[in-house]
Scaffold this motif. Structure first.
Motif, short mmCIF file in Angstrom:
data_model
loop_
_atom_site.label_atom_id
_atom_site.label_comp_id
_atom_site.label_asym_id
_atom_site.label_seq_id
_atom_site.Cartn_x
_atom_site.Cartn_y
_atom_site.Cartn_z
N LEU A 149 2.15 2.87 -11.94
CA LEU A 149 1.17 2.40 -10.96
C LEU A 149 1.81 1.32 -10.11
O LEU A 149 2.48 0.42 -10.62
N SER A 150 1.62 1.40 -8.78
CA SER A 150 2.19 0.37 -7.91
C SER A 150 1.53 0.42 -6.53
O SER A 150 0.63 1.24 -6.28
N TYR A 151 2.00 -0.46 -5.64
CA TYR A 151 1.45 -0.58 -4.29
C TYR A 151 2.61 -0.77 -3.32
O TYR A 151 3.54 -1.55 -3.58
N ASN A 152 2.57 -0.03 -2.20
CA ASN A 152 3.58 -0.15 -1.16
C ASN A 152 3.07 -1.10 -0.08
O ASN A 152 2.20 -0.72 0.72
N PRO A 153 3.57 -2.35 -0.04
CA PRO A 153 3.02 -3.33 0.91
C PRO A 153 3.34 -3.02 2.36
O PRO A 153 2.64 -3.47 3.27
N MET A 154 4.43 -2.25 2.61
CA MET A 154 4.80 -1.96 3.98
C MET A 154 3.85 -0.94 4.60
O MET A 154 3.41 -1.10 5.74
N LYS A 155 3.49 0.09 3.85
CA LYS A 155 2.65 1.16 4.39
C LYS A 155 1.22 1.08 3.85
O LYS A 155 0.39 1.93 4.20
N HIS A 156 0.93 0.09 3.04
CA HIS A 156 -0.41 -0.10 2.48
C HIS A 156 -0.89 1.17 1.78
O HIS A 156 -1.90 1.77 2.14
N GLU A 157 -0.12 1.55 0.76
CA GLU A 157 -0.41 2.76 0.02
C GLU A 157 -0.41 2.47 -1.48
O GLU A 157 0.35 1.63 -1.96
N ILE A 158 -1.27 3.19 -2.19
CA ILE A 158 -1.30 3.12 -3.65
C ILE A 158 -0.46 4.27 -4.20
O ILE A 158 -0.63 5.42 -3.81
N LEU A 159 0.46 3.94 -5.10
CA LEU A 159 1.37 4.92 -5.68
C LEU A 159 1.01 5.14 -7.14
O LEU A 159 0.87 4.17 -7.91
N VAL A 160 0.89 6.38 -7.53
CA VAL A 160 0.55 6.72 -8.91
C VAL A 160 1.52 7.80 -9.40
O VAL A 160 1.73 8.82 -8.74
N GLY A 161 2.13 7.54 -10.55
CA GLY A 161 3.04 8.50 -11.17
C GLY A 161 2.42 9.10 -12.41
O GLY A 161 1.66 8.44 -13.14
N PHE A 162 2.77 10.38 -12.69
CA PHE A 162 2.13 11.11 -13.79
C PHE A 162 3.17 11.64 -14.77
O PHE A 162 4.38 11.59 -14.52
N GLU A 163 2.68 12.16 -15.88
CA GLU A 163 3.54 12.65 -16.96
C GLU A 163 4.42 13.81 -16.54
O GLU A 163 5.54 13.98 -17.06
N ASP A 164 3.95 14.64 -15.63
CA ASP A 164 4.71 15.84 -15.24
C ASP A 164 5.65 15.59 -14.07
O ASP A 164 6.16 16.54 -13.48
#
Length: 830
Positions: free
Chosen positions: A20-35
């Motif tokens: 789980l993270s946040y991209n401050p430059m593009k104002h996006e929420i990033l989510v990574g999954f098991e697959d």
């Protein structure tokens, strides 16, 4: 100042969330999954937007994200042994093979290096010029530290320090001071081989506004530890039911959030180490879905928190400066509030069970309050003793006649004839006021009585005389005691007052007197002090019996009663209005008092020591329903009234005209005046939706209160849709109905009323600025009627009491000289 739930994204993916993270430059929420899938949501507006893209470039669990601001590159790592660099357009910029699973990445801002947890090692990678045509953007020849013996799960960087934690239970502190360009070495500063009793799962950096810095770690041993920068344990939080899977520091509210198998985050103060969960309403006000929280990520740029739960939901919380600071829980509905300005500042709340609660803020943090309860049984014991002493029932010489007694008033005679049960059936504490110069807490009850609480004088004398056996020890250890050392009691007035103030509060409260002249609920209290030129301190009281009594607080006795000298008055001369009196207030500047009535009027009278000389100055007429609140605004020199008709009216000081009508869009149940800027703080009740019996349709609200021969009137088409708080007397039942085609009114029996369903009611304080004619602040949190609001200017706070069994503390509105904020909304004029 609170975190409030902003949104929940339920449809994320069919696999578990691992990063789980946040991209401050593009104002996006990033989510990574098991697959290996990475999904990106738009967050440019500060709210969860649409899903922008979904990519799968990794072959294993996505474990970490990292953003390199200078090169505008985003890195993702996975346990497939690769780190992928993503360009600003969302395409793969570079794929860097590491060769072993990467579990975490951190950015060393001083050295422009990536510090990664690779398998059981900590590796440091130098960055290369992203513009070069040959080679990777990361130098794959890394410095490798092999201090761990098992998987390294967490890495954190702060200035020149690097912190790592792993499944080998070790917590290691490194220093990269000697790591210059071309040299990536890490020197071990501290190695804690048994940091936890099981593997470390999560770790994060915490830094507050005072530049205090901690490292937080959570592990499989169900423990969270707070570490100093040099690796010393400062606090240990335990008692969790499962392993700690997520931890973060929320800077705006200065608390640590812990996810450990529950649907609510446990919250701690990092300075004191106290558990403040019960005092912060972030999760108390939410409708919990029963799914345990798993991960947290704090967005420092926005003051928001992103979290996940076991159902793969994405949950977003935002910081609200006007949110609830502290929630004080009670076991009954709350009715009244008051406070004392003396140090230590104390807040008193009165509830429907007849008890008074004294709240004092702890010095360790701003969230926690100690609670002491003044029992209603003690007040009743005082009443019994007072009645026994009055009639000398237990004495050997019982007075049978009334020759030696003063002639009672009309109402006193009624009380003598009434049964004792009339003073014990309904015990809600409807009003309270603290008399500073006498250190008295005066509480008006629904049982017709006024209880006067004061400090225990006998205990005060004992405390004042308490001194150490050997006073030489005071001077011997004075340097160790500091400010806590005993000092000689000063003889000057100022010093003695300060000493008495603290000593009194240590001694505690007892019920000293009970005033019993009223024959019905007492709903109004006001104090007239010596600053007005009188020789004593008076108390004005009014209630449903439509009478106004004057009490001498210094002598603790009845002084006089209001008498209407108007020859045109048709009823008893002691009746002050045509309807029951709902509220009462006093204006020091004008030496007048005003009282609101159910006859839709507000009466203003000149104060006098003699009841027959309380002449009528003005009558405020204009409300279309009973007036529930009246206040004097000393800042604006205006009278302020609130009514069940959903309006707040601002009147001239002389009462000759109404200057402003504010639409509150809901029944006004409480009013308070901000003593600093003159703003109006109102408790407004809104009904958002009805119960299940009303179906899914929503209706326009029609609010009224009717009492016809003890029978309740309501809507025929849905007689079960009404709000009937069980702790309210029959005479105060508020019936909420909805407009239907062919509306008719029928009579409900008492048995039908008892089966009614409660509506979903939301009541919250609003702050109105009568000068700018705008709603400048909304405080959301209460889920039932707000019954009382007070302003504490010493702390710049509002305090509200509600039927939802809570007392809530909010930041007061601070008037800015700048142009109004964009989110202020104008309210309608009637």
């Amino acid at each position: 100042m609170a975190m409030e739930k902003l949104a929940v994204i339920k449809d994320t993916h069919n696999k578990g969330i691992t990063a789980l993270s946040y991209n401050p430059m593009k104002h996006e929420i990033l989510v990574g999954f098991e697959d290996g899938v990475i999904k990106v949501w738009d967050y440019s507006t500060g709210e969860a937007g649409k899903l922008l893209r979904s990519v799968r470039e990794h072959d294993g669990w996505v474990t970490s994200f990292l953003f390199w601001g200078d090169a505008k590159l985003l890195f993702s790592a996975a346990n497939d042994g690769t780190i992928i660099a993503w360009g600003s357009g969302g395409a793969v910029y570079d794929r860097i093979p590491i060769g072993s699973p990467v579990y975490c990445m951190a950015w060393n801002a001083r050295r422009n290096q990536i510090v990664a947890a690779v398998d059981s090692t900590v590796q440091v990678f130098n960055m290369r010029d992203p513009g070069r045509e040959i080679g990777h953007v990361i130098d794959t020849k890394a410095y490798v530290s092999k201090e761990h013996s098992d998987i390294v799960k967490c890495v954190v960087c702060y200035e020149s320090r690097v912190y790592s934690g792993g499944y080998d239970q070790r917590f290691i502190v490194y220093d990269s001071t000697f790591s210059y360009k071309g040299n990536k070495s890490l020197s071990v500063v501290t190695k804690v081989t048994k940091a936890h009793d099981a593997g470390i799962i999560c770790m994060c950096l915490a830094r507050d506004s005072d530049n205090n810095t901690w490292v937080l770690s959570g592990a499989f041993d169900k423990v969270v530890k707070v570490w100093s920068q040099d690796g010393q344990v400062m606090h240990k939080f335990d008692g969790f039911s499962t392993a700690v899977t997520g931890v973060c520091y929320v800077k705006p509210i200065k608390t640590i959030w812990v996810a450990a198998g529950t649907e609510e985050a446990a919250m701690y103060d990092p300075k004191s180490g106290e558990n403040v969960t019960d005092f912060i309403g972030t999760f108390q006000d939410e409708e919990n879905n029963g799914f345990p929280l798993v991960m947290f990520h704090y967005i420092s740029d926005l003051g928001h928190v992103i979290g996940t739960n076991s159902r793969r939901h994405l949950i977003l919380w935002k910081y609200n400066s006007s949110g609830c600071l502290t929630t004080l829980k009670n076991k009954c509905a709350m009715e009244s509030l008051t406070y004392t300005r003396k140090v230590p500042l104390l807040i008193f709340s009165g509830g429907s069970n007849g008890h008074v609660s004294k709240w004092e803020r702890l010095q360790s943090n701003n969230f926690m309050y100690s609670k002491e309860i003044f029992l209603q049984s003690e007040a009743k014991s005082r009443l019994t003793a007072q009645i026994a002493a009055k009639y000398d029932w237990h004495g050997p010489k019982r007075i049978l006649g009334n020759e030696s007694r003063p002639k009672p008033s009309f109402l006193n005679t009624v009380n003598q004839l009434s049964s004792a049960s009339e003073h014990t059936s309904n015990i809600s504490l409807l009003r309270s006021i603290f008399v500073e110069n006498l250190d008295l807490l005066v509480v008006a009850s629904e049982d017709n009585n006024i209880y006067v609480w004061g400090f225990d004088e006998d205990a005060v004398k004992v405390l004042e005389n308490m001194r150490p056996a050997d006073e030489n020890l005071i001077y011997k250890y004075a340097i160790l005691l500091g400010e806590k050392a005993f000092k000689p009691i000063k003889k000057d007035k100022e010093g003695s007052k300060e000493h008495d103030s603290v000593t009194n509060r240590v001694a505690g409260f007892i019920c000293k007197h009970v005033f019993t002249e009223h024959s019905s609920c007492v709903t109004g209290l006001a104090v007239v002090g010596k600053e007005t030129g009188y020789n004593t301190t008076y108390l004005l009281s009014a209630g449903w019996d439509r009478r106004i009594f004057l009490w001498d607080l210094e002598k603790a006795c009845f002084h006089d009663t209001f008498r209407n000298t108007d020859p045109s008055a048709l009823e008893s001369e002691e009746l002050a209005s045509d309807g029951i009196i709902m509220d009462l207030t006093y204006s020091l500047e004008r030496n007048e008092f005003a009282y609101a009535s159910s006859d839709k009027l507000v009466y203003i009278r000149q104060f006098s020591e003699r009841g027959a000389e309380m002449t009528l100055s003005a009558v405020l007429q204009g409300h279309e329903a009973e007036v529930t609140q009246v206040r004097w605004n000393a800042v604006l020199t205006k009278w302020i009234t609130g009514s069940e008709d959903g309006t707040i009216r601002v009147w001239r000081a002389d009462g000759m005209a109404c200057d402003l009508v504010l639409s509150a869009q809901g029944a006004v149940s409480a009013l308070c005046i901000d003593q600093v800027n003159g703003c109006i703080v109102a408790g407004v009740q809104e009904i958002i939706s009805a119960g299940k019996s009303a179906g899914s349709r929503k209706y326009r609200l029609v609010l009224f209160v009717l009492l016809i021969d003890g029978e309740i009137k309501a809507n025929q088409n849905s007689p079960n849709i009404c709000a009937v708080p069980t702790f309210m007397p029959l005479q105060m039942l508020a019936i909420y109905t909805f407009s239907f085609p062919g509306f008719q009114v029928i009579t409900l029996s008492k048995s039908t009323v008892e089966k009614c369903h409660l509506l979903t009611m939301f009541s919250f304080p609003r702050v109105y600025d009568p000068e700018s004619r705008k709603i400048v602040q909304k405080n959301l949190g209460h889920n039932d009627s707000v019954r009382c609001i007070i302003h504490i200017p010493e702390r710049s706070q509002y305090v509200s009491a509600s039927w939802d069994k809570t007392v809530r503390i909010w930041n007061a509105y601070k008037k800015s000289r700048k142009k109004p904020a964009k989110d202020t909304t104008e309210f309608a004029d009637s």
